[in-house]
Design a protein around this motif. Structure first.
Motif, PDB file in Angstrom:
ATOM      1  N   THR A   1      35.750 126.815  30.414  1.00 38.75           N
ATOM      2  CA  THR A   1      35.760 125.810  31.477  1.00 38.75           C
ATOM      3  C   THR A   1      34.379 125.203  31.686  1.00 38.75           C
ATOM      4  O   THR A   1      34.236 123.985  31.827  1.00 38.75           O
ATOM      5  N   VAL A   2      33.348 126.052  31.711  1.00 38.05           N
ATOM      6  CA  VAL A   2      32.007 125.542  32.010  1.00 38.05           C
ATOM      7  C   VAL A   2      31.466 124.671  30.875  1.00 38.05           C
ATOM      8  O   VAL A   2      30.703 123.732  31.126  1.00 38.05           O
ATOM      9  N   VAL A   3      31.846 124.952  29.636  1.00 35.93           N
ATOM     10  CA  VAL A   3      31.394 124.103  28.528  1.00 35.93           C
ATOM     11  C   VAL A   3      32.177 122.784  28.537  1.00 35.93           C
ATOM     12  O   VAL A   3      31.615 121.712  28.263  1.00 35.93           O
ATOM     13  N   MET A   4      33.463 122.827  28.878  1.00 36.65           N
ATOM     14  CA  MET A   4      34.212 121.578  29.017  1.00 36.65           C
ATOM     15  C   MET A   4      33.601 120.703  30.097  1.00 36.65           C
ATOM     16  O   MET A   4      33.640 119.466  30.015  1.00 36.65           O
ATOM     17  N   ALA A   5      33.024 121.329  31.119  1.00 29.51           N
ATOM     18  CA  ALA A   5      32.395 120.575  32.204  1.00 29.51           C
ATOM     19  C   ALA A   5      31.224 119.741  31.707  1.00 29.51           C
ATOM     20  O   ALA A   5      30.862 118.744  32.330  1.00 29.51           O
ATOM     21  N   ARG A   6      30.618 120.122  30.576  1.00 26.83           N
ATOM     22  CA  ARG A   6      29.535 119.311  30.013  1.00 26.83           C
ATOM     23  C   ARG A   6      30.044 117.922  29.620  1.00 26.83           C
ATOM     24  O   ARG A   6      29.352 116.924  29.815  1.00 26.83           O
ATOM     25  N   TYR A   7      31.216 117.876  29.063  1.00 24.33           N
ATOM     26  CA  TYR A   7      31.784 116.606  28.638  1.00 24.33           C
ATOM     27  C   TYR A   7      32.247 115.777  29.831  1.00 24.33           C
ATOM     28  O   TYR A   7      32.335 114.560  29.756  1.00 24.33           O
ATOM     29  N   THR A   8      32.568 116.458  30.927  1.00 27.07           N
ATOM     30  CA  THR A   8      33.067 115.765  32.113  1.00 27.07           C
ATOM     31  C   THR A   8      31.950 115.387  33.078  1.00 27.07           C
ATOM     32  O   THR A   8      31.899 114.263  33.569  1.00 27.07           O
TER      33      THR A   8
END
Length: 457
Positions: free
Chosen positions: A123-130
């Motif tokens: 989740t936290v790495v996906m947040a980089r893209y968001t």
């Protein structure tokens, strides 16, 4: 919308990564970015890939994933929420409320789990893209910090209930218990997915068997299902508040479901596994707590077993379920720390976070943290809503590609997150609707509607 960060995000440094096709969840295809797959693979020193996509060869089968997620949600503190519902509704209404709340929770977690499987990212790495490469630190702090807090709450709970069962009243005895069990949970989390799988595989079936046995004893106290259905509620609670309670039990932790579903071989497997854990497992624990409150006046089956003189079984239920659930929490703040500090391994962050959580328990902060952490639960669901909406609008066709140039801060999505949090908090203060659901839907809709305002890819 700031100047793009031309450095490659950590999430884009992996070798093989699994992706889905643009239209659905068929088979995953191996994908490599141009020039750098071999070098990047050499930098991955953690077999759980906390900041890189999980490669195809490391993916797990459905059974393995379902065991881990079911073990995550079979959590006795959830029974406390069930106890509140049990004394407020008759049996038929109780079942309807639990079913509706669990459907909302399950759908939300399944959507995030599907994205986790398709991207192979936490989740936290996906947040980089968001949110951007720096904006994602907010997600790491929020998710990781909350899990450290809950870790401390559970450690303190184990210390208090074990000392109560064994008649050990001294602080030294409680402290020894807390430190010992914390070390066990920390070691399990350091082993990563494999450690949590084996703990869940062994303990979860035994815990469920024991819980069903306690439920049968509870029903015998009131004359079976007919007797239970005849009992009138002692208090009142609105449907909206009740559904909020059901959703709130695991919506914060469920936002981190991609930490495990990224190991799935397909998005379809991830969705079914999430529904198994969050629709079935969590609903069962709420229902158990409700029945315990109606029949024994106590929702926690651990304390019911103590009252029945079955102290050994009570301790087994206590240790078994908190061990695996707290190991999951430690794993979550481990991967959050790895993202925040851009390190390829989670281990050091698991150890440090476990120490902090244990210290919080030792100084008694765990007795005051649940209310504060519950408040944070209002601000975590909108993060999941933003990720889902932004993924569907901007990333689905390319699966958050490696090497993508990302902005340091995506002010559009950060603004959407703040507005959604404000709406969720206001809904709770004004007793309007279901605050977590309002936060998720607001973030989802706004992210879809305003996607074109985000930095160009």
């Amino acid at each position: 919308m700031s100047t793009p960060d031309t450095s490659r995000p950590v999430a884009g440094q992996g070798g093989d990564r699994a992706v889905g096709d643009a239209g659905g969840d068929s088979e995953f295809a191996a994908h490599q970015t141009t020039g750098g797959a071999e070098a990047a693979t050499a930098t991955v020193i953690d077999k759980d890939y906390p900041v890189t996509p999980v490669p195809t060869h490391a993916r797990k089968g459905f059974f393995s994933l379902a065991v881990v997620l079911l073990g995550f949600t079979v959590f006795t503190p959830t029974m406390v929420a069930g106890a509140q519902l049990g004394v407020s509704f008759n049996l038929n209404d109780l079942i309807i409320v639990i079913a509706l709340g669990s459907l909302v929770l399950g759908a939300y977690v399944a959507a995030l789990g599907w994205i986790g499987a398709r991207t192979g990212l936490t989740t936290v790495v996906m947040a980089r893209y968001t949110l951007g490469t720096r904006g994602s630190k907010l997600a790491s702090l929020l998710l990781g910090g909350t899990q450290i807090g809950w870790y401390g709450v559970c450690i303190g709970m184990i210390g208090d209930l074990t000392a109560q069962a064994l008649g050990w009243d001294t602080f030294a005895a409680k402290a020894a218990i807390m430190i010992a069990v914390s070390a066990l949970m920390c070691i399990t989390a350091c082993y990563g997915y494999r450690g949590m799988y084996w703990v869940s595989l062994i303990s979860t079936p035994l815990i469920l068997v024991l819980a069903f046995w306690v439920m049968s004893r509870s029903l015998a106290e009131v004359g079976g299902w007919a007797g239970l259905a005849a009992i009138e509620p002692e208090s009142q609670m609105s449907i909206a508040v009740a559904i909020t309670a059901v959703v709130g039990t695991f919506v914060s932790a469920g936002t981190q479901a991609p930490n495990w579903t990224r190991f799935a071989r397909s998005g379809r497997q991830a969705v079914i596994a999430c529904l198994t854990g969050f629709l079935i497992g969590n609903a069962l624990m709420i229902f158990f707590g409700a029945i315990g409150a109606i029949t024994f006046g106590e929702g926690d089956f651990v304390l019911i077993l103590y009252r029945m003189g079955l102290v050994g079984w009570g301790l087994f239920l206590l240790f078994g379920n908190l061990w695996k659930s707290n190991a999951d929490a430690a794993y979550s703040f481990g991967v959050a720390g790895a993202e925040a500090f851009e390190k390829p391994s989670k281990t050091r962050f698991i150890v440090v976070g476990s120490i902090i959580g244990t210290v919080l328990a030792l100084i008694g902060v765990h007795e005051h943290l649940p209310q504060y952490l519950g408040l944070l639960g209002t601000f975590i669901p909108p993060l999941g809503g933003v990720i889902i909406g932004d993924y569907l609008a901007r990333w689905r066709r390319t699966q958050m590609p490696e090497g993508e140039k990302l902005p340091r801060f995506n002010l559009v999505t950060l603004g959407i997150y703040v507005v959604s949090c404000a709406l969720a908090w206001s809904a709770g203060e004004l007793a309007i609707g279901i605050p977590p659901v309002i936060g998720i839907l607001a973030a989802l809709v706004l992210s879809l509607a305003l996607a074109k305002l985000s930095p160009k890819r």
